[in-house]
Write a protein that holds these residues in place. Structure first.
Motif, PDB file in Angstrom:
ATOM      1  N   GLU A 135       0.829  -1.212   0.000  1.00  0.00           N
ATOM      2  CA  GLU A 135       0.000   0.000   0.000  1.00  0.00           C
ATOM      3  C   GLU A 135       0.858   1.255   0.000  1.00  0.00           C
ATOM      4  O   GLU A 135       0.531   2.254  -0.646  1.00  0.00           O
ATOM      5  CB  GLU A 135      -0.914  -0.019   1.229  1.00  0.00           C
ATOM      6  CG  GLU A 135      -1.886   1.144   1.276  1.00  0.00           C
ATOM      7  CD  GLU A 135      -2.752   1.107   2.512  1.00  0.00           C
ATOM      8  OE1 GLU A 135      -3.641   1.965   2.636  1.00  0.00           O
ATOM      9  OE2 GLU A 135      -2.538   0.222   3.367  1.00  0.00           O
ATOM     10  N   ALA A 136       2.011   1.214   0.717  1.00  0.00           N
ATOM     11  CA  ALA A 136       2.898   2.372   0.759  1.00  0.00           C
ATOM     12  C   ALA A 136       3.486   2.673  -0.618  1.00  0.00           C
ATOM     13  O   ALA A 136       3.582   3.845  -1.023  1.00  0.00           O
ATOM     14  CB  ALA A 136       4.023   2.124   1.768  1.00  0.00           C
ATOM     15  N   VAL A 137       3.861   1.629  -1.372  1.00  0.00           N
ATOM     16  CA  VAL A 137       4.386   1.848  -2.723  1.00  0.00           C
ATOM     17  C   VAL A 137       3.310   2.458  -3.614  1.00  0.00           C
ATOM     18  O   VAL A 137       3.580   3.344  -4.434  1.00  0.00           O
ATOM     19  CB  VAL A 137       4.924   0.529  -3.305  1.00  0.00           C
ATOM     20  CG1 VAL A 137       5.439   0.750  -4.730  1.00  0.00           C
ATOM     21  CG2 VAL A 137       6.041  -0.036  -2.432  1.00  0.00           C
ATOM     22  N   ALA A 138       2.059   2.002  -3.454  1.00  0.00           N
ATOM     23  CA  ALA A 138       0.961   2.578  -4.240  1.00  0.00           C
ATOM     24  C   ALA A 138       0.758   4.053  -3.899  1.00  0.00           C
ATOM     25  O   ALA A 138       0.504   4.887  -4.778  1.00  0.00           O
ATOM     26  CB  ALA A 138      -0.322   1.780  -3.982  1.00  0.00           C
ATOM     27  N   HIS A 139       0.865   4.404  -2.604  1.00  0.00           N
ATOM     28  CA  HIS A 139       0.762   5.812  -2.211  1.00  0.00           C
ATOM     29  C   HIS A 139       1.866   6.645  -2.841  1.00  0.00           C
ATOM     30  O   HIS A 139       1.628   7.761  -3.326  1.00  0.00           O
ATOM     31  CB  HIS A 139       0.839   5.927  -0.682  1.00  0.00           C
ATOM     32  CG  HIS A 139      -0.451   5.674   0.017  1.00  0.00           C
ATOM     33  ND1 HIS A 139      -1.545   6.503  -0.120  1.00  0.00           N
ATOM     34  CD2 HIS A 139      -0.833   4.687   0.874  1.00  0.00           C
ATOM     35  CE1 HIS A 139      -2.538   6.043   0.628  1.00  0.00           C
ATOM     36  NE2 HIS A 139      -2.129   4.925   1.231  1.00  0.00           N
ATOM     37  N   ILE A 140       3.096   6.121  -2.829  1.00  0.00           N
ATOM     38  CA  ILE A 140       4.225   6.875  -3.390  1.00  0.00           C
ATOM     39  C   ILE A 140       4.036   7.082  -4.882  1.00  0.00           C
ATOM     40  O   ILE A 140       4.290   8.176  -5.415  1.00  0.00           O
ATOM     41  CB  ILE A 140       5.547   6.139  -3.081  1.00  0.00           C
ATOM     42  CG1 ILE A 140       5.841   6.199  -1.588  1.00  0.00           C
ATOM     43  CG2 ILE A 140       6.704   6.746  -3.865  1.00  0.00           C
ATOM     44  CD1 ILE A 140       7.070   5.418  -1.169  1.00  0.00           C
ATOM     45  N   MET A 141       3.580   6.044  -5.570  1.00  0.00           N
ATOM     46  CA  MET A 141       3.377   6.188  -7.013  1.00  0.00           C
ATOM     47  C   MET A 141       2.200   7.102  -7.331  1.00  0.00           C
ATOM     48  O   MET A 141       2.164   7.721  -8.401  1.00  0.00           O
ATOM     49  CB  MET A 141       3.127   4.793  -7.617  1.00  0.00           C
ATOM     50  CG  MET A 141       4.366   3.907  -7.639  1.00  0.00           C
ATOM     51  SD  MET A 141       5.662   4.591  -8.694  1.00  0.00           S
ATOM     52  CE  MET A 141       6.889   3.291  -8.592  1.00  0.00           C
ATOM     53  N   THR A 142       1.235   7.215  -6.435  1.00  0.00           N
ATOM     54  CA  THR A 142       0.093   8.102  -6.669  1.00  0.00           C
ATOM     55  C   THR A 142       0.509   9.565  -6.639  1.00  0.00           C
ATOM     56  O   THR A 142      -0.011  10.385  -7.405  1.00  0.00           O
ATOM     57  CB  THR A 142      -0.993   7.834  -5.618  1.00  0.00           C
ATOM     58  OG1 THR A 142      -1.371   6.456  -5.692  1.00  0.00           O
ATOM     59  CG2 THR A 142      -2.209   8.710  -5.843  1.00  0.00           C
ATOM     60  N   GLY A 143       1.445   9.902  -5.755  1.00  0.00           N
ATOM     61  CA  GLY A 143       1.918  11.277  -5.677  1.00  0.00           C
ATOM     62  C   GLY A 143       1.086  12.128  -4.741  1.00  0.00           C
ATOM     63  O   GLY A 143       0.055  11.704  -4.209  1.00  0.00           O
ATOM     64  N   ARG A 144       1.521  13.355  -4.532  1.00  0.00           N
ATOM     65  CA  ARG A 144       0.838  14.256  -3.612  1.00  0.00           C
ATOM     66  C   ARG A 144      -0.454  14.791  -4.207  1.00  0.00           C
ATOM     67  O   ARG A 144      -1.482  14.872  -3.545  1.00  0.00           O
ATOM     68  CB  ARG A 144       1.771  15.409  -3.239  1.00  0.00           C
ATOM     69  CG  ARG A 144       1.202  16.319  -2.157  1.00  0.00           C
ATOM     70  CD  ARG A 144       2.188  17.423  -1.801  1.00  0.00           C
ATOM     71  NE  ARG A 144       1.693  18.211  -0.689  1.00  0.00           N
ATOM     72  CZ  ARG A 144       1.868  17.926   0.593  1.00  0.00           C
ATOM     73  NH1 ARG A 144       2.526  16.831   0.918  1.00  0.00           N
ATOM     74  NH2 ARG A 144       1.384  18.706   1.549  1.00  0.00           N
ATOM     75  N   ASP A 145      -0.415  15.179  -5.467  1.00  0.00           N
ATOM     76  CA  ASP A 145      -1.607  15.689  -6.140  1.00  0.00           C
ATOM     77  C   ASP A 145      -1.464  15.425  -7.630  1.00  0.00           C
ATOM     78  O   ASP A 145      -0.460  14.888  -8.097  1.00  0.00           O
ATOM     79  CB  ASP A 145      -1.820  17.179  -5.842  1.00  0.00           C
ATOM     80  CG  ASP A 145      -0.570  18.000  -6.117  1.00  0.00           C
ATOM     81  OD1 ASP A 145       0.192  17.639  -7.041  1.00  0.00           O
ATOM     82  OD2 ASP A 145      -0.334  18.998  -5.409  1.00  0.00           O
ATOM     83  N   ARG A 146      -2.459  15.836  -8.392  1.00  0.00           N
ATOM     84  CA  ARG A 146      -2.446  15.552  -9.843  1.00  0.00           C
ATOM     85  C   ARG A 146      -1.391  16.358 -10.578  1.00  0.00           C
ATOM     86  O   ARG A 146      -0.946  15.967 -11.656  1.00  0.00           O
ATOM     87  CB  ARG A 146      -3.823  15.832 -10.444  1.00  0.00           C
ATOM     88  CG  ARG A 146      -4.290  17.256 -10.295  1.00  0.00           C
ATOM     89  CD  ARG A 146      -5.616  17.472 -10.988  1.00  0.00           C
ATOM     90  NE  ARG A 146      -5.522  17.170 -12.411  1.00  0.00           N
ATOM     91  CZ  ARG A 146      -6.537  17.256 -13.249  1.00  0.00           C
ATOM     92  NH1 ARG A 146      -7.740  17.577 -12.790  1.00  0.00           N
ATOM     93  NH2 ARG A 146      -6.385  16.990 -14.517  1.00  0.00           N
TER      94      ARG A 146
END
Length: 573
Positions: A455-466
């Motif tokens: 889940e942490a890797v998914a958060h990092i790849m999602t980024g802070r904002d668009r």
């Protein structure tokens, strides 16, 4: 000239041969002559008050005395070279005039060595004296104890005979008994030390009793009533005041604790309550400005515009991820003694740490590789998986555990350590999870740690904002690269540390390559985010189904145990 020939010469000739100095006036009158040692000398010079031209011969002893006094008078200090020398150094035979020249820098090598030898000899003699005194005192106490055993009244009667304990009523019975007890304890301690048969606990008990008596505390016969009475009632803060805790070793810190504090600490360790005293670190990558649902929906819309709707199955999986992110469960779960919500948007009591700064120097991908492989993204996922798992395991302590952090990252990521190429997101994550289970990093008290790393890797790849989809990924790689560089600079270039240093260098260059690839592949980062959320959702579904199956099996086992008399196997006729 031969004296016999000289005597035969006329007086006038002898006078000419003897006195060859100039004469102011020549007179026919011959002065009175003086004969010394067979030589006729005129008395004219002596009468005129002048010094004699020749003096009598002196003995050797007289010559030595005169020459020695003259040389001493004429000798000059060899240090200042201006005053006459009065002393001679016994070590280097240097002649000097006084204390100032003896202690001068020109003579410091000799004088300081002399002082050093004198001090060392004094200390050596002092040590001998103290050891001899201790030995004699031990012999006296042991002899006193042996004599008391042969006496009817014991130690008390001996002390009364010696006058140490008097029979006066002015001296209280408690004070007299205290003196007798002190002598008995000292004699017993001396006997144990001399024989070498006493145990450490027995000696400590005697010393503790002596400390109690010396502190003026009443004796109740129970030694363990207050074992820390000699230390007083100082708090731990007072004992640690003025000390640099960071520079103290574990043994020194442990020695500062009292016995009660040590027992309390061990109880907290065994009961697992010590973990609750340490504030847990909240990952910085769990914060998103637009929220989990909105950000994943934005990523999905942009990908659909660029790539089109290729398959209905993919859309269904993506919608499931959006629903899971948009409707997070509100029920809390315990993770290593704390309560943390499963949503990424939840803000617990712990503050979110600052985002690591991005490296200032990131080269262009074209300068490193002209045609990078399309499978680089999966190596990046594998490296970030080991990074997030290790950082959460060490509670974000990369300063005191710098080498351990680097070694575990290299042990759990084959992309950083062995340059392995992965073909999918699932393969990259499975490799990291397999190494966690196989190398003993899995914690039975926290079985969800590998799932949280996904889940942490998914958060990092999602980024802070668009607008900043790659910011979190670059920040994570920058922190990992920085810690590897710091650990590398702290090692030497030779031996085993040299080989370890080379591994850190290659891993940091790999992180630099991932940074360059991330800056040139923003679109691929967003695709990876969707794939990671899909993989996380799939794994959560498998885990929940296994939990349900486990619950059903446990219920069936309980039902079977309740029916103790029922026959599991029955023979049919």
């Amino acid at each position: 000239m031969n004296p016999l020939v000289r005597r035969r010469l006329p007086p006038s000739v002898r006078s000419l041969l003897t006195d060859i100095g100039p004469k102011e006036e020549w007179t026919d009158t011959e002065p009175d002559a003086v004969t010394r040692d067979g030589i006729l000398l005129p008395s004219r010079g002596a009468a005129a008050g002048q010094e004699e031209f020749l003096t009598p011969a002196e003995t050797r002893d007289e010559e030595g005395t005169v020459d020695g006094s003259n040389s001493r008078r004429s000798a000059v200090c060899m240090l200042c070279e201006c005053k006459p020398s009065c002393y001679t150094c016994p070590r280097c035979n240097l002649q000097y005039c006084g204390l100032a020249c003896y202690q001068s820098p020109a003579h410091s090598a000799c004088s300081e060595e002399f002082y050093k030898e004198s001090v060392l000899q004094e200390l050596k003699d002092m040590g001998k004296t103290e050891s001899e005194g201790k030995k004699k005192m031990q012999e006296v106490l042991v002899g006193l104890r042996q004599k008391a055993e042969r006496t009817d009244g014991g130690m008390e009667s001996l002390l009364r005979e010696a006058g140490i304990v008097s029979d006066d009523t002015d001296e209280g019975e408690g004070e007299a008994a205290e003196k007798v007890q002190v002598v008995e304890l000292l004699s017993k301690l001396a006997e144990l030390q001399q024989s070498g048969e006493g145990s450490k606990a027995e000696i400590e008990a005697i010393l503790r009793k002596l400390e109690e008596i010396g502190g003026g505390e009443p004796l109740h016969g129970d030694v363990d009533e207050d074992p820390e009475s000699a230390e007083g009632e100082l708090d731990l803060d007072d004992r640690l005041s003025g000390l640099d805790i960071d520079k103290l070793s574990e043994e020194e810190l442990w020695g500062l604790l009292s016995s009660k504090e040590k027992e309390t600490f061990m109880g907290l360790m065994k009961g697992g309550a010590l973990g609750g005293l340490v504030p847990l670190w909240k990952p910085w990558w769990e914060e998103h400005e637009e929220g989990g649902r909105a950000l994943v929906e934005v990523l999905e819309e942009e990908l659909n515009k660029l790539e089109g709707d290729k398959s209905t199955t993919k859309d269904l999986k993506t919608s499931e991820v959006v629903q899971n992110q948009g409707n997070p469960p509100t029920k809390s779960k315990n993770i290593k003694g704390r309560k943390s919500k499963e949503t990424s948007k939840s803000k617990g009591s712990s503050e979110v740490s600052a985002i690591p700064p991005i490296s200032a120097k990131i080269p262009k991908l074209s300068s490193l590789c002209a045609n990078p492989s399309p499978l680089v993204c999966y190596g990046l996922v594998n490296a970030l998986y080991s990074y997030t798992f290790t950082l959460c395991l060490f509670n974000n302590d990369t300063d005191s555990l710098m080498f351990e952090f680097c070694d575990m990252n290299l042990a759990l990521s084959e992309a950083l350590n062995a340059n392995r190429v992965f073909n999918s997101v699932q393969e990259a994550l499975d490799c990291g999870e397999t190494l966690i289970l196989g190398r003993g990093h899995f914690d039975k008290e926290d079985p969800l740690a590998p799932a949280r790393a996904v889940e942490a890797v998914a958060h990092i790849m999602t980024g802070r904002d668009r607008e900043d989809a790659t910011g979190y990924c670059l920040a994570a790689l920058s922190q990992l690269r920085s810690v590897l560089s710091q650990a590398r600079s702290a090692l030497s270039k030779e031996g085993e540390e040299g080989a370890r240093r080379q591994k850190y260098f290659l891993a940091s260059k790999k992180c630099e390559f991932f940074q360059a690839w991330t800056m040139d592949n923003t679109h691929r980062i967003r695709t990876l985010a969707i794939e990671l959320w899909n993989e996380h959702s799939r794994r959560e579904g498998v885990r929940s189904s296994m939990e349900k199956a486990k619950t059903v099996v446990e219920k069936n086992l309980k039902k079977g145990r309740s029916k103790g008399n029922s026959k599991l196997i029955e023979e049919l006729s």
